[in-house]
Design a protein around this motif. Sequence first.
Motif, PDB file in Angstrom:
ATOM      1  N   TYR A 195       0.646  -1.409  -0.093  1.00 37.07           N
ATOM      2  CA  TYR A 195      -0.053   0.126  -0.037  1.00 37.07           C
ATOM      3  C   TYR A 195       0.989   1.086  -0.058  1.00 37.07           C
ATOM      4  O   TYR A 195       2.096   1.140   0.392  1.00 37.07           O
ATOM      5  N   TYR A 196       0.148   2.241  -0.497  1.00 37.31           N
ATOM      6  CA  TYR A 196       0.879   3.701  -0.150  1.00 37.31           C
ATOM      7  C   TYR A 196      -0.145   4.523   0.485  1.00 37.31           C
ATOM      8  O   TYR A 196      -1.472   4.566   0.352  1.00 37.31           O
ATOM      9  N   GLY A 197       0.353   5.157   1.439  1.00 38.08           N
ATOM     10  CA  GLY A 197      -0.447   6.127   2.210  1.00 38.08           C
ATOM     11  C   GLY A 197      -0.318   6.043   3.959  1.00 38.08           C
ATOM     12  O   GLY A 197       0.468   5.310   4.301  1.00 38.08           O
ATOM     13  N   TYR A 198      -1.021   6.807   4.494  1.00 39.15           N
ATOM     14  CA  TYR A 198      -1.086   6.739   5.830  1.00 39.15           C
ATOM     15  C   TYR A 198      -2.416   7.070   6.496  1.00 39.15           C
ATOM     16  O   TYR A 198      -3.394   8.014   6.082  1.00 39.15           O
ATOM     17  N   GLY A 199      -2.715   6.228   7.359  1.00 43.46           N
ATOM     18  CA  GLY A 199      -3.800   6.258   8.197  1.00 43.46           C
ATOM     19  C   GLY A 199      -5.078   5.561   7.177  1.00 43.46           C
ATOM     20  O   GLY A 199      -4.996   4.441   6.781  1.00 43.46           O
ATOM     21  N   THR A 200      -5.913   6.597   7.041  1.00 44.41           N
ATOM     22  CA  THR A 200      -7.157   5.960   6.120  1.00 44.41           C
ATOM     23  C   THR A 200      -6.851   6.122   4.772  1.00 44.41           C
ATOM     24  O   THR A 200      -6.037   6.745   4.436  1.00 44.41           O
ATOM     25  N   ASN A 201      -7.881   5.413   3.777  1.00 45.13           N
ATOM     26  CA  ASN A 201      -7.733   5.450   2.444  1.00 45.13           C
ATOM     27  C   ASN A 201      -6.282   4.896   1.963  1.00 45.13           C
ATOM     28  O   ASN A 201      -5.886   5.732   0.980  1.00 45.13           O
ATOM     29  N   LEU A 202      -5.786   4.212   2.617  1.00 43.88           N
ATOM     30  CA  LEU A 202      -4.571   3.417   1.988  1.00 43.88           C
ATOM     31  C   LEU A 202      -4.752   2.934   0.490  1.00 43.88           C
ATOM     32  O   LEU A 202      -5.730   2.453   0.262  1.00 43.88           O
ATOM     33  N   GLN A 203      -3.875   3.320  -0.322  1.00 44.85           N
ATOM     34  CA  GLN A 203      -4.019   3.101  -1.695  1.00 44.85           C
ATOM     35  C   GLN A 203      -3.141   1.693  -1.968  1.00 44.85           C
ATOM     36  O   GLN A 203      -2.155   1.732  -1.741  1.00 44.85           O
TER      37      GLN A 203
END
Lengths: 589, 1147
Positions: free
Chosen positions: B712-720
Amino acid sequence: MITYKKIYNKVVTGLFSKTLFLATCSFMMVSCVDTLILPDDKTVDEDFWKSKSDVQLMVNGAYQRMLNADVISRLIVWGDLRSEEAIPVASITGSVKEDLEEINLGNTQTDNTFATWASIYAVINRCNMVLQRAESVMSEDPNYTNGDYLADRAQMLALRSLCYFYLVRNFRDVPFITEAYFNSSQDRNVTQSDPESVLKACLEDLKEAEQNAISASAFTDWRRVGYFTRDAINALQADIYLWRGSVLHNTADYEQAVAYCDKVIASKKSQHVRKRGETVEKDYYLSEGREAFYDIFVNKNAEESIFELQFQNGTNGNAGTAQYFNHNDGKDGSVPFLYASSIFKYGGEVYTSGSTQADYRAMNNTYTNTAGATVTVGDFDGLRIRKYVASESYLNVPSQVGTAPAYNSTLDMDYIIYRLSDIMLMKAEALTALASDDTDASHLHAAFNLVKVVNLRSKQTESDSLKWNTYSDGKSTMENLILAERLRELAFEGKRWYDLMRYSYRHMEGVDYSTTLAQQNDEGKTFVAVYDEMLNLMKRKLSGKGNAVAAKMNTEPRLYMPIPLSDINISPQLRQNPSYSDNENINKN
Amino acid sequence: MKIKKILFTALLCIIGQELMAQGVRISGTLTDNEGPIMMANVVERDANNRIVSAVQTDFNGNFSMQVKSTKNKLVFSYVGDKTQILTIGKRTVFNIKLEPEGTQLQEVVIKSKRSNSGGLMISKKEVSVSQQTFDLENVKGMAFTSADEALQGEIAGLDIVANSGNLGAGTQMRLRGVTTITGDANPLIVVDDKIFDNPDENFDFANANEEQYASLLSVNVDDIASITVLKDAAATAVWGSKGSNGVLVITTKHGSRGKPRVNFSYKFTGTWQPKGYSLLDGDSYSMLMKEAFYNPTQKADATTNIEELNYNTAWSEYENWNNNTDWVDAVTQFGGQHEYNLNLAGGGEKATFRISAGYKHQTGTIIKQKFKQFTTRLVLDYNVSDRIRFSTNFALTYTGNDRNYGNNILGLAQKMAPNMSIYRQDSNGNDTGEYYIMNPSESGKYPKDGNYSSYELNAIRGLGNPVAIANLAKDREETYRLTPDFSVKYELLGTEPDKSRLTLNGRVDFDIYASSRPVYYPASLTSNTWSNQMYNYSTNTEVNRFKAGGRVELVYTPHFKNENWSATMLARYEMSTEKYNKQFLEMSMLPPGITASTIFAWLYDNDSMTSSNSRSASQNLLYNGHISYKEGLYSLGFSLRADGDSKFGPKNKWALFPGVSVRYNISDEPFMKKIKGNWLSMMGLRASWGINGKAPSSNYLFYNTYNTSAGYYGYGTNLQPIGTLDGLKLDDLRWEKTTSLNLGFNIGLLHDMIEIDFDYYHKVTKDLLMSSVAIPSYVGYGTLSYMNVGQMNNDGWELNFTAKKFIKIGKFSMDASFNIAQNENLLKEMDQSVLDALNNTYTNYTSGKSGSPWAITQRGNWPLRVQLNNSLGSIYGFRYKGVYQYGYDYLENLQKENNWTSAEYEAAINGMLAEGKTFPVVRDQNGNVLMDGQGHPKRVVYNYANNNGTGSSTYTFQGGDAVYEDINHDGQINELDIVYLGNSLPKVNGGFNFTFRYGNWSVKTRFMYRFGNKVVNLARQNLEMMYNTYNQCSSVNYRWRKDGDLTPIPRAMYNTSYNFQPSDRYVEDGGFVRFQNLQITYNFPKKIIKKWGLNQLQAYASLNNLYVWTKYSGVDPEVSPQGYGVAADASQTPRSKQFTLTVNVGL
């Protein structure tokens, strides 16, 4: 001889019926076999690039590649270790230490592990894949609109440009590859381009990207700063123009840099949502001094952030900063690879004046481990880096003076590429360069005001901060002030070495930026000497050996890393940086 | 079995009688020499030999039956008597007397003369390809774990080297040299016409160690009738893409007609280790260590704190460190092997069968090694009629191998500090029941600071206690392999020899393999804290493979009117499909007592799981033909195989592999009759040409595969979620192809009493496949998983000589055989970038892994170099010239004492150099000293140029340091002084055997040899390095200690100096002759055993690995290189010495 007809008759008429069953059995078990077999757990190209989500996967994959410790450690070593900010830790062992020591002492060998660009090109290749294949998805998936495509393209162009900007600043002459590699039959022989043409291509790409870029206000979560938004694209353009202006001494570039900084500043201002009771409108919404460290580095994705790489423990832990900065006292005595240099001692060269806590950054950026001692007298060998490591702002835990601060063991730290104070100082630098002479107060004062805003927010009181009177005597004073402030503000953020290089380039005459070093060497050109004052700054961290190192770094090619030996070995067209090629022609028995 | 047969016949009788209600009734009596026969078979058969009806004779030999047709035949048979066949005709009474059997053996002999060549039966004198058959009867009674051991030294051109003396370690086989760089170089193994490959397809052959599953372990040696080695491409072309390393065709025993025979054999083998290096005892060890710690710093207090070496009675652990432990002795033992084999074989006209079961139980020469194997095989051939025949071959093998953890207990024992005790000792120095485990160590901490071990002895601590490891840790590999096949044969045309024959063969076969390997390293073996990765560490590996294949073939053997001509040919279609799964579980920091890695312990998150799976399919078409004229005066063989493999992309999926061979038996020419006389019985000339191929071992290389769950890429919610491309698609990969030419002759002398065959071959391998080839990193990927990189040649010849009963005096007779082979391997072409990438690597033989890049500053690692027009396995290093007798200071002091001027000084030094004294000073080409500007001799340094920093850390040689030849006289020892030191591949290898018989006694001897190869004696390098705290060989007692010492062993230098760099000091002649077996057999006389109710009784006694004649100073010179590396003797478990006692009983 026998007659085949007879056999045929016999087989067909007499025996065929009997063997029919047998033969069909055998063929049945045999014929249903196909030699085309696809993997079970992977998607093959033929089934990929079919939908919007496929493109999204690859776009995010390109960002995610930046998170790799290979990338982050290089950004740290290139940006911080090569400058006067950091030194290798003496007590570590192994080949990494030797490589760090080589760089620290200006003895970089061509097989140095940090003289490699594989991880950066891996990001570039992922960007190229999207750039090459995403367009065709529009005809496969109606959900993938032209707008989606252009936005994806903008991000990938920007990310690729950022990578090339890093490469150009660290290797100078690099292969400029815009085709994605998918197959082994593709030609892998490439030549290096001169830095000017690479940057020119990047600026063109960024110009296009700016048109279609996603706006930072389109998101409210991490994506606001985790993706390459228009603000980030403009920040990068400002950075490149500032760089090019410094190298080429080009007024138009400086003007562009100022213009793009202004775009970013304006955009950040417009995004500000007023809190209740907030009445005064400000030009720059920077976190307030006490909270700044926590906001920016611990809580992450602060308001003033523009583009930062999104780490999350478990999914993508920031192993890069952890290995290079994190002195993890609590657990099995692990030591980081890098310490801050002695110039960060409080009352030293970086944080010079005022009472103990006059500059919040002094205690937040570094820390000394000597038990019982106050932070004011950090010992040289043990000045640890807190930025990107500590989980609490120093000033939030005043009781911890002299004891180990709480460390972030979750590796959650983001790595910040651009934030507002960086842009402000960039603008100040460009304005200073644009000043026609020492008396051009309009430019210089504007620059000073920007520096002052950045400086003031980290000071307890106005009286601790900078005074125009002290810095009003001309361009070089302002230039030095900006350099010093950038060091205070952006220490350990992978910026310093490029600041120094810009500083040096601004004072170097006759740099040929549109020819590769190898060509210049072939033509017998003498390389331009590096600006002395810059070397003086750089060698501050090296007590006794400074002069020797400065002597080794005397010409332009030495500002750059060697071209990776492992690639020189297998790619016949690559040319080594002439200042490193001494040992190339030794023949082995 | 007899009962089964009777029941079966009875069943058929009932069916027969149900069906044949009408017809003619016949009757009669059967007798033989001993009177009427009860339970003899009378069978009515139709024209196709299908059974129509059958009865058995009663108590008085009488029978009566209804026959369906008077045109049918009646078959009278009884075990032990000759079968009689009569046409019924009008006759109704049959009083038949059966003759005793005696001629069936003849048939068997004829059959054995024909050999299977790619599905065709061809008589021996018509075989036009290069092949050699080994009859396992020759080594009956000897003990082998797998069949390859039996072949050692028997086949010309087949170089077999045992991986190690560990149980089930397997061998490396090289037929006619190596034709691959990183791939598997072992010949293909074919069992009963079925490919028997290594089931673990992810195996990395280039960096292989002995951990590989030895595929041949799945075939019980006792079930093997013979092994044919196919050598040239014309012979192996029928195996297409798989046969490029040569083919070992194994034929298992089948049942034969006759009375059921029960055969039981029992073997006992005792094994023990040859004497290894003599190591230091505890006292000499601690003395050496003190010197090693003192020498680099010359500080008096260098070892004051290292209590382990100080024999300080006040220290609480003193008793554990004042010993003279023989660790090697503690981990070695006398091993035993019991092997039981039972088989039942027999059959009649309708069916033949062989059922066998074997059980083997071995204990190793290293403690706690245990190997168990259970095999069973059922071979059944059933002739429905003359036209239809069903066969099945069903085998199951189970192996259970209790290895030592880490597989290198002996290596650990050699390194262990001999003054340490095995068991913790109480204050009186008596062993307690607890293993002694060293305390934790920390930098700068010593025993005096608390419960610490000295940090300097960290390396010893890292080894662990080998006796404890062997006893407490476990590594148990269990494998099951099931290989059933079913085949049917249908004669479509004639069945008699004078008719054209067309046979349809169909076969389905399966190969089912499962292995599991749990490994456990308990916390009690270390004193680490629970947070350590090795705290209660356990892993489990599971591999499953399912392979199924099907084949249809038509064999056509036309009958020519002109009987001078004969021909046979086949067309075959074959396919196979394969599924492979592998799972690896890893877990540590488990609570004590939990040994399974499958426990999901929530305590700490140190667990991992990796799994892989793959599928592949291949198809091939084969046409194979053989024509001969005048009973083999001229023979011509030709074959063409088309291989399609899912491992290749559409462009190169199919490949053609042709083969042609001819033979001219010149001895059959009429004009030879006179010349031949009595002495020349056969002379045949052979020539062949063919192409083989090789596919890479990985699947899916021809796709761009995307991993859509890469993270995944991202932090917290809505990880992509992200996707990645795994690697470049290999769209231009081609088959590796080997073209080989073979010329040879066969000579038979004195009625084939003496047979000689000779072959010369020239093999060219193009498009060499290489794995993990480095590509420029700006591509975005570091390596290509496979690439076609170059060309390699192998040239050589083989000679085979056998003499059967060439001496015959009364009851005494003697056989002899001899073979020799020579092979030269040359790398002809290679991509420069690949060469450069390869030449920057090294192999660390201690870890078995290769690394890169090799740097001169590395200590002890051997550089790998691959050069064009050199063979693989070349060894490079420094030239070792002994030890500097005097130090530099010695010279300086002399100068000061004598007040020499610069010129006098120089002359004095040259004078001493001329006397043969050695000093660490730079010498020019004439051997004279070079002086610097200040009038001092220049010092020899180690690798100045690559020194990092200011030059202060450049190593200057001192007295007692190793002298390396300064090839270029530049005063520094660096990469430029590295030279070629020899090659790991043997110039000649082979074997020779003698058999002596006297009456019922026979004595067999087997020898094998290899000559002209060099071996890197890594064991000695490690045992004489005096660089770390590992125990050393007792030869280091001759080490240099003070100025003037003249010795080949340098001084002890802990963690300093370059005294054990790769050099010819460790490169030794690896040639040897091994007296492999001496066997005495006694065949109990028939008369005696008849009395005991037995059919057969033999007793064997043999001695294995009796003696090795060699110049090699190590334990065993039998080592071979891996991949493109060098042959290094890393002191793995040596081949044990053994004796075997066997009894073979036939009922």
